[in-house]
Design a protein around this motif. Structure first.
Motif, PDB file in Angstrom:
ATOM      1  N   ARG A 171       0.868  -1.187   0.000  1.00  0.00           N
ATOM      2  CA  ARG A 171       0.000   0.000   0.000  1.00  0.00           C
ATOM      3  C   ARG A 171       0.904   1.237   0.000  1.00  0.00           C
ATOM      4  O   ARG A 171       1.672   1.437   0.946  1.00  0.00           O
ATOM      5  CB  ARG A 171      -0.898   0.010   1.234  1.00  0.00           C
ATOM      6  CG  ARG A 171      -1.627   1.335   1.386  1.00  0.00           C
ATOM      7  CD  ARG A 171      -2.467   1.413   2.635  1.00  0.00           C
ATOM      8  NE  ARG A 171      -3.738   0.747   2.439  1.00  0.00           N
ATOM      9  CZ  ARG A 171      -4.661   0.639   3.378  1.00  0.00           C
ATOM     10  NH1 ARG A 171      -4.475   1.152   4.565  1.00  0.00           N
ATOM     11  NH2 ARG A 171      -5.797   0.019   3.119  1.00  0.00           N
TER      12      ARG A 171
ATOM     13  N   LYS B 277      -9.877   5.322  -5.470  1.00  0.00           N
ATOM     14  CA  LYS B 277      -8.684   5.953  -6.041  1.00  0.00           C
ATOM     15  C   LYS B 277      -7.498   4.992  -6.114  1.00  0.00           C
ATOM     16  O   LYS B 277      -6.562   5.226  -6.871  1.00  0.00           O
ATOM     17  CB  LYS B 277      -8.337   7.265  -5.328  1.00  0.00           C
ATOM     18  CG  LYS B 277      -8.105   7.209  -3.825  1.00  0.00           C
ATOM     19  CD  LYS B 277      -7.794   8.615  -3.368  1.00  0.00           C
ATOM     20  CE  LYS B 277      -8.013   8.999  -1.927  1.00  0.00           C
ATOM     21  NZ  LYS B 277      -8.952   8.314  -1.065  1.00  0.00           N
TER      22      LYS B 277
ATOM     23  N   ARG C  34     -11.712   1.858   0.171  1.00  0.00           N
ATOM     24  CA  ARG C  34     -11.907   1.405   1.549  1.00  0.00           C
ATOM     25  C   ARG C  34     -13.347   1.651   1.979  1.00  0.00           C
ATOM     26  O   ARG C  34     -13.974   2.617   1.547  1.00  0.00           O
ATOM     27  CB  ARG C  34     -10.943   2.140   2.495  1.00  0.00           C
ATOM     28  CG  ARG C  34      -9.525   1.663   2.384  1.00  0.00           C
ATOM     29  CD  ARG C  34      -8.555   2.576   3.112  1.00  0.00           C
ATOM     30  NE  ARG C  34      -8.336   3.816   2.367  1.00  0.00           N
ATOM     31  CZ  ARG C  34      -7.453   4.739   2.690  1.00  0.00           C
ATOM     32  NH1 ARG C  34      -6.720   4.593   3.771  1.00  0.00           N
ATOM     33  NH2 ARG C  34      -7.317   5.818   1.947  1.00  0.00           N
TER      34      ARG C  34
ATOM     35  N   ASP D 295      -7.772  -5.527  -2.834  1.00  0.00           N
ATOM     36  CA  ASP D 295      -6.895  -4.516  -2.241  1.00  0.00           C
ATOM     37  C   ASP D 295      -5.525  -5.121  -1.984  1.00  0.00           C
ATOM     38  O   ASP D 295      -5.404  -6.303  -1.667  1.00  0.00           O
ATOM     39  CB  ASP D 295      -7.492  -3.997  -0.924  1.00  0.00           C
ATOM     40  CG  ASP D 295      -6.977  -2.609  -0.575  1.00  0.00           C
ATOM     41  OD1 ASP D 295      -7.759  -1.645  -0.636  1.00  0.00           O
ATOM     42  OD2 ASP D 295      -5.766  -2.484  -0.248  1.00  0.00           O
TER      43      ASP D 295
HETATM   44  P1  ADP Z   1     -11.517   5.986  -2.207  1.00  0.00           P
HETATM   45  O1  ADP Z   1     -11.369   7.107  -1.225  1.00  0.00           O
HETATM   46  O2  ADP Z   1     -11.466   6.426  -3.622  1.00  0.00           O
HETATM   47  O3  ADP Z   1     -12.676   5.116  -1.889  1.00  0.00           O
HETATM   48  P2  ADP Z   1      -9.411   4.737  -0.737  1.00  0.00           P
HETATM   49  O4  ADP Z   1      -8.277   5.689  -0.634  1.00  0.00           O
HETATM   50  O5  ADP Z   1     -10.310   4.610   0.428  1.00  0.00           O
HETATM   51  O6  ADP Z   1     -10.219   5.040  -2.070  1.00  0.00           O
HETATM   52  O7  ADP Z   1      -8.866   3.289  -1.035  1.00  0.00           O
HETATM   53  C1  ADP Z   1      -7.732   3.047  -1.803  1.00  0.00           C
HETATM   54  C2  ADP Z   1      -7.342   1.599  -1.540  1.00  0.00           C
HETATM   55  O8  ADP Z   1      -6.577   1.161  -2.656  1.00  0.00           O
HETATM   56  C3  ADP Z   1      -6.464   1.396  -0.310  1.00  0.00           C
HETATM   57  O9  ADP Z   1      -7.071   0.466   0.557  1.00  0.00           O
HETATM   58  C4  ADP Z   1      -5.148   0.864  -0.863  1.00  0.00           C
HETATM   59  O10 ADP Z   1      -4.583  -0.146  -0.057  1.00  0.00           O
HETATM   60  C5  ADP Z   1      -5.559   0.319  -2.202  1.00  0.00           C
HETATM   61  N1  ADP Z   1      -4.519   0.329  -3.232  1.00  0.00           N
HETATM   62  C6  ADP Z   1      -3.714   1.340  -3.575  1.00  0.00           C
HETATM   63  N2  ADP Z   1      -2.947   0.995  -4.609  1.00  0.00           N
HETATM   64  C7  ADP Z   1      -3.258  -0.262  -4.930  1.00  0.00           C
HETATM   65  C8  ADP Z   1      -2.810  -1.183  -5.923  1.00  0.00           C
HETATM   66  N3  ADP Z   1      -1.884  -0.870  -6.815  1.00  0.00           N
HETATM   67  N4  ADP Z   1      -3.372  -2.406  -5.951  1.00  0.00           N
HETATM   68  C9  ADP Z   1      -4.319  -2.754  -5.045  1.00  0.00           C
HETATM   69  N5  ADP Z   1      -4.794  -1.919  -4.110  1.00  0.00           N
HETATM   70  C10 ADP Z   1      -4.270  -0.699  -4.046  1.00  0.00           C
END
Ligand code: ADP
Ligand code: TZD
Ligand code: MG
Length: 577
Positions: A168, A230, A290, A313
């Motif tokens: 992450r 995101k 998340r 994730d």
């Molecule tokens: P949003 O606010 O758009 O709902 P979040 O920031 O809550 O998105 O969630 C982003 C999630 O994506 C995090 O839990 C993070 O661990 C995960 N993440 C980030 N990069 C990657 C990746 N390359 N592959 C898988 N998961 C990822």
């Protein structure tokens, strides 16, 4: 003759030595860092000078938070950590806000800070800008490291970059005391300490049984829904994500910074029927999103009490954080989506036609309601009417980056401005933080060379507004639109005391933000109606030059905290004298 000999001797000696400043820059260059964002001063000014001399672009800011936000935006957009450079103690702390925000948003970023003399700081003898920065950074970052010897600079930078970008992603702090920067060593010995990272963000493949479980659950659904966050945008797995969504026919909901991953006008998008889709879905697959406050923690009444969840994730500990995850898929999103696609049998996942129809009907109803608001032409303008003018201009330019912050300015913009390309929208993110505006805009413009439109509440703009000087200094193609309603949420509150001081939420009314940018040679526009807004934005984009549009909005427009007013804790007593 003797002069020539002496000159040669000096050059030779210099060529054989290096120091901490040069090794920091060499280590960054070796790992493909092309830009540093920062504010200079003791002890890091020469890091910036050496970086510039060696071909790394140095972008100097007016405040470290903004430099840090620019680095964070670069990290999100490029999948490589953005680098922020700060001075000791106060400069470090200013930057730390952005580093913490990057960590919260899962953006890769490295803050490198100079720090004061360890032997004075650690005995609290009172040094210039004294602070135990390593300890201060620890709770707010993914990791914090310190380099104590010049020969560890290469190791420190390599470690910081890998930590920021692997698993992450997040913010990493790297402390380099002044004394280490100033240490001189043999150049060849110094060069030998540097290392180029191999595969800093390795793929993480999902377990085959996890993929099967996810497909089986999705196949059992009647009303499936896919939520893109995101993390999905960050992963740059645009093709696989789109292929999976289109192959399955499952409706998708983009979180705000995932807008444009698939175009907002894609027939399977449920952005315009969000509440219905969340409330009624029986199986939801979260992809890089998340289940936090932004998704009501997955709880009824916003979600069905019996919903079953799939979560894709990279972070295993994200699973079950709010509701039990029936099918966790721990992997990087690119690998996960490829695996899901390869296991998917034709026709295996079939959303009920009644589900698709219900969503379609709700979308149409909501679009009609919104059109009525957008088509009104009140004077003064409100958020909807101003955004209609902006929307019509931006619809012709899907390549433009949109940066967005504020309360009402944020909510209305997110709902009204459609995005058609991935990673083109940057906003307040997981914290709902004000102050990202100019930093994100500069980060996006510098990283991409493309135009940016920053749509800002007047309060939001104030947090980073001085960076319009930075935008002008580097001639960046950033157009800032300030939605000027004279305050935080609105400009009409009164002081309950009846005294002369303004109410807590209001600003100077009729402020001329457009004049600020003129002080630095940029173009200021003052607009009070749709036509002049359309013209100002069109002209500003065509010129490719820095511009600020002071967009006058009815001070009565806007509600307390915008769409999240319910998060305010109020009692029946309320404010009183
Ligand atoms: P949003 O606010 O758009 O709902 P979040 O920031 O809550 O998105 O969630 C982003 C999630 O994506 C995090 O839990 C993070 O661990 C995960 N993440 C980030 N990069 C990657 C990746 N390359 N592959 C898988 N998961 C990822
Ligand atoms: N400070 C920081 C760093 N982040 C915050 N989110 C806030 C304060 C509190 N806050 C909000 O949550 S929105 C907002 C503040 C100060 C500004 C809203 O006013 P605006 O937008 O002018 O930017 P509108 O369009 O008037 O609602
Ligand atoms: Mg405002």
């Amino acid at each position: 003759m003797s002069t020539t000999t002496e000159t040669t001797a000096t050059a030779d000696t210099a060529a054989e030595l290096t120091d901490g400043y040069h090794l920091v820059v060499d280590a960054l260059k070796l790992n493909d860092v092309r830009t540093i964002y920062g504010v200079v001063g003791i002890p890091i000014t020469d890091v910036a000078r050496v970086a510039q001399a060696s071909g790394i672009r140095y972008i100097g800011f007016r405040h470290e938070s903004d430099a840090g936000h620019a680095a964070a935006a670069a990290g999100f957009l490029t999948k490589k950590p953005g680098i922020c450079l700060t001075v000791s103690a106060p400069g470090f702390l200013n930057g730390l806000v952005a580093l913490a925000n990057a960590t919260t948003n899962c953006f890769p970023m490295v803050q490198i800070s100079g720090s004061s003399e360890r032997h004075i700081v650690d005995l609290k003898r009172g040094d210039y800008e004294e602070l135990d920065q390593l300890a201060a950074a620890q709770p707010f970052t993914k990791a914090a490291y310190r380099v104590n010897r010049v020969e560890d600079i290469g190791r420190g930078i390599a470690r910081a970059i890998r930590t920021a970008v692997s698993g992450r992603p997040g913010g990493v702090y790297l402390d380099i005391p002044a004394a280490v920067l100033g240490q001189v060593i043999d150049a060849a010995a110094g060069a030998a300490t540097l290392r180029r990272l191999i595969d800093p963000a390795s793929r993480q493949l999902p377990a085959p049984e996890a993929v099967d479980r996810a497909i089986d659950l999705l196949a059992s659904a009647q009303r499936p829904l896919l939520v893109l966050g995101k993390g999905a945008a960050y992963s740059q797995a645009d093709k696989q994500i789109r292929a999976f969504i289109e192959a399955t026919g499952v409706p998708f909901l983009p979180m705000s910074m995932a807008k444009g991953l698939l175009p907002d006008d894609h027939p399977q998008s449920v952005a315009k029927a969000r509440s219905l889709a969340l409330r009624r879905a029986d199986v939801v697959m979260l992809v890089g999103a998340r289940l936090n406050w932004l998704l009501a923690h997955g709880k009824p009444p916003k979600w069905s009490p019996t919903v079953r969840l799939i979560q894709v994730d990279i972070s295993p500990t994200e699973m079950d954080s709010n509701r039990p995850i029936a099918a966790p898929v721990v992997a990087d999103i690119g690998s996960a989506m490829s695996a899901l696609l390869s296991k998917l049998k034709p026709g295996q996942i079939q959303p009920q036609s009644a589900w698709i129809k219900a969503i379609g009907e709700r979308k149409q109803k909501n679009v009609e309601k919104m059109e009525a608001r957008l088509n009104a032409n009140p004077s003064p303008m409100n958020f909807s009417s101003a955004l209609r003018a902006i929307r019509d201009v931006l619809n012709t330019r899907p390549d433009i980056y949109v940066v967005n912050e504020g309360a009402n300015s944020l909510d209305f913009t997110r709902d009204i401005i459609d995005m058609r390309e991935p990673r083109k929208r940057l906003d307040v993110g997981t914290w709902g933080v004000m102050g990202i505006g100019m930093g994100y805009a500069i980060g996006a413009a510098v990283t991409s060379g493309k135009s940016v439109v920053a749509i800002e509440g007047d309060s939001a703009f104030g947090f980073s507004g001085m960076e319009i000087e930075t935008i002008c200094r580097y001639s960046l193609p950033v157009v800032t639109i300030v939605f000027n309603n004279g305050g935080i949420y609105k400009g009409t509150d009164i002081n309950f005391n009846g005294g002369a001081d303004p109410a807590p939420t209001v600003f100077v009314s009729n402020a001329r933000y457009d004049r600020l940018i003129e002080a630095f040679g940029g173009n200021g526009h003052h607009v009070t109606d749709q036509q002049s807004l359309t013209k100002a934005l069109t002209d500003a984009l065509a010129s490719g030059k820095p511009a600020l549009i002071n967009c006058v909005i009815d001070p009565k427009a806007g509600t307390e905290s915008g769409h999240i007013g319910n998060l305010n804790v109020t009692t029946k007593i309320g404010p009183r004298k």
